[in-house]
Design an enzyme around this catalytic site. Sequence first.
Site, PDB file in Angstrom:
ATOM      1  N   GLU A 157       0.814  -1.220   0.000  1.00 51.91           N
ATOM      2  CA  GLU A 157       0.000   0.000   0.000  1.00 51.91           C
ATOM      3  C   GLU A 157       0.845   1.267   0.000  1.00 51.91           C
ATOM      4  O   GLU A 157       0.789   2.081   0.938  1.00 51.91           O
ATOM      5  CB  GLU A 157      -0.974  -0.015   1.184  1.00 51.91           C
ATOM      6  CG  GLU A 157      -2.006  -1.114   1.060  1.00 51.91           C
ATOM      7  CD  GLU A 157      -3.142  -1.017   2.061  1.00 51.91           C
ATOM      8  OE1 GLU A 157      -2.950  -0.424   3.138  1.00 51.91           O
ATOM      9  OE2 GLU A 157      -4.234  -1.529   1.766  1.00 51.91           O
ATOM     10  N   GLU A 314      -6.599  -8.012  -1.225  1.00 57.67           N
ATOM     11  CA  GLU A 314      -7.019  -8.153   0.171  1.00 57.67           C
ATOM     12  C   GLU A 314      -8.518  -7.875   0.268  1.00 57.67           C
ATOM     13  O   GLU A 314      -9.059  -7.063  -0.492  1.00 57.67           O
ATOM     14  CB  GLU A 314      -6.313  -7.140   1.078  1.00 57.67           C
ATOM     15  CG  GLU A 314      -4.828  -7.315   1.231  1.00 57.67           C
ATOM     16  CD  GLU A 314      -4.227  -6.240   2.151  1.00 57.67           C
ATOM     17  OE1 GLU A 314      -4.966  -5.691   2.991  1.00 57.67           O
ATOM     18  OE2 GLU A 314      -3.035  -5.950   1.990  1.00 57.67           O
TER      19      GLU A 314
HETATM   20  C1  GLA Z   1      -4.382  -2.956   4.656  1.00 55.99           C
HETATM   21  C2  GLA Z   1      -2.970  -3.533   4.763  1.00 55.99           C
HETATM   22  C3  GLA Z   1      -2.901  -4.789   5.563  1.00 55.99           C
HETATM   23  C4  GLA Z   1      -3.810  -4.714   6.765  1.00 55.99           C
HETATM   24  C5  GLA Z   1      -5.213  -4.429   6.315  1.00 55.99           C
HETATM   25  C6  GLA Z   1      -6.218  -4.417   7.441  1.00 55.99           C
HETATM   26  O1  GLA Z   1      -5.032  -3.269   3.522  1.00 55.99           O
HETATM   27  O2  GLA Z   1      -2.370  -3.742   3.510  1.00 55.99           O
HETATM   28  O3  GLA Z   1      -1.558  -4.980   5.939  1.00 55.99           O
HETATM   29  O4  GLA Z   1      -3.350  -3.711   7.621  1.00 55.99           O
HETATM   30  O5  GLA Z   1      -5.241  -3.169   5.718  1.00 55.99           O
HETATM   31  O6  GLA Z   1      -7.525  -4.210   6.971  1.00 55.99           O
END
Ligand code: GLA
Length: 680
Positions: A157, A314
């Site tokens: 991210e 994710e």
């Molecule tokens: C983000 C991060 C993960 C985790 C999630 C939790 O997407 O990439 O490492 O912290 O949020 O929802």
Amino acid sequence: MAQYPPIMKDLPAFLYGGDYNPEQWLHQKEIWKKDMELAQGAGINTLTVGVFSWSALEPREGEYRFEWLDEVMDLLAGHGMKAVLATPSGARPRWMAEKYPEVLRVNGARQRALFGGRHNHCLTSPVYREKVRAINTLLAERYKDHPALGMWHISNEFGGECHCPLCQQAFRSWLKDRYGTIENLNLKWWNSFWSHTYDSFDQIESPSPLGEMGVHGLNLAWKRFTTQQFCDFYAWETEPLKRITPGVPCTANLMQTYEGINYFALGRLLDRSSWDNYPAWTNDRRDADVAARTAFYHDLMRGVCGPKPFMMMESSPTAVNWHAVNRLRTPGLLMLQGLQAVAHGSDSVQYFQFRSGRGGSEKFHGAVVTHAGTDQTRVYREVAQVGRRLQGIAPVLGSAAENKIAVIYDWENRWALRDAQFGINSEEKGYEDAVVAHHVAIAAGGFGVDVIDEACELTGYRIVAGPMTYMLRPGFAEKVDAFVRQGGVYVSTYCSGWVDEEDLTFLGGFPGPLRAVTGVWDEETDALDPTQHNHFTWRGKAYETCDYSAVVHPESAQALAVYENGFYAGAPALTVNAFGQGRCYYIAARTRDDFLRDFYAYIAGQAGVAPLLPGLPFGVSCTQRVGDQGTFLFVMNALPESNAVCLPPCVAVDTGARVEGQYELKPYEVLVLKREGEAR
Ligand code: GLA
Ligand code: ZN
């Protein structure tokens, strides 16, 4: 028709899995073995490893410990699974921050961060880049022939910005390249305003609450520079990976409309787009709205590297831990969440996280395997159901959307809208909501939608909507002209064509370079408070306006509806301009959803674009993917209650059952259908 290869070349299946943190269990490795069995039992075929492993991989400078990762990779391969292997730059080890403070980020107020957190390194620091390059090279060399290596996950991210002296220097040289001379920069930034003229590039500082925040040209340049820094950092990270493991695709996980990076610029560098999807499901009728907005995000995330299949990198298998209210997913919702991604073109369904850690801030974040450590949980059973379903719809893999309608969402435009002060000074002038409203209205009519930016091609579409294209980037208006001349339908709105790419207003009347194609002069814009509305009637139906009402003069355009109230009663609220072979509409006011739905259904009919499925009831949406194995129609019910639809002759991909005509969708049911006969 396009058919794309599987994301991992030797895994011809939907990627199913999620983030896995074996480094949190190094003292308790017996858990790894159990995890492999649990993963297999749920139909999982990939796990994302190494995202935050730097301190386990390089506990002291230059002292590498890959043995544990070897074991994990071997375990994955031994269980027929693949790794989405991450580079560890998302969080750095303590020793590095201590020895090389330059890797620590500096904020806008010029304060250097202490060690801690994540996603907070300097983007320029030569030391950080060198350390990243070293560990990425070692990872690539070590695992280049490992059967488990399926993909590279770059950092995590990407986000934020750094204002350290190294970044200031890099910014200044970027400015020199862009503007050439300081006189040119002064002119482009309108620095005579408030006596802000610079004598040399060396005097320029990034935007700061302690200094300059009001020079829009500077703010815009800083955001463009930061995007460029991330693109450059991504290229830096992937250089050894692409060299040593040329067949292994690379991605970076994106965050829907995250403001700080122009994802259309970064997306061009990715082999596949991937993103982290965390909708705040409500478990009631409002889920229809949640699903509709999520649909926009999927289409946007596909768009930045489209049309090839993207990845949902994710999502949460149940409640997250960071929403204001963290609801569990009612049974069935997990299937909808996963298949909605596939419906919009994802070839993966992945979760954060596979197993909950015992400590740290995410210990109560949803996971496939909870602290109970068993497969006897509701969530695990649902995850396993989704896994089986993905196997059943394998023919869909690699197919892609072929939409005839596109909506423009442009990062640089939103940056400019954020700074602009006029009308209603809400967040970015309500830009995202406005674009989403157009997208939702089009999708509600049963049409598939692409999301593009001003730099994308328009050819191939029948209808393109550009809500609030306040900033017209170079060449965009010319593309719109050509598109409409050749028979396309373009929809423009209030607050379009005000500024150029440097955020300098167009002279001679708005919408600037869009004036010929729209056929209107947009003279002035009124802002309405939430209790104020204007009204217009179109095709016999009354509609309400809100927020923005522009007063426009039709030049070559024709008024289709006029305002009914106030001093500009009688001025057009909606116009159409015949231009070449095509048409351009101008919606002069912000309206409610009812108008947008009626409007798009009407103009699509006029343009000969048929819905994928007509007459969708509230809460039901549909998309289509086309590939070698057929034309696949996804029909999704986002309501916790049943919903009736009328289906064309189809075969359910996973069961082989024939369906046609009236069909009662169960709560949250998703149908994956293959059309029989002629594809649309
Ligand atoms: C983000 C991060 C993960 C985790 C999630 C939790 O997407 O990439 O490492 O912290 O949020 O929802
Ligand atoms: Zn920096």
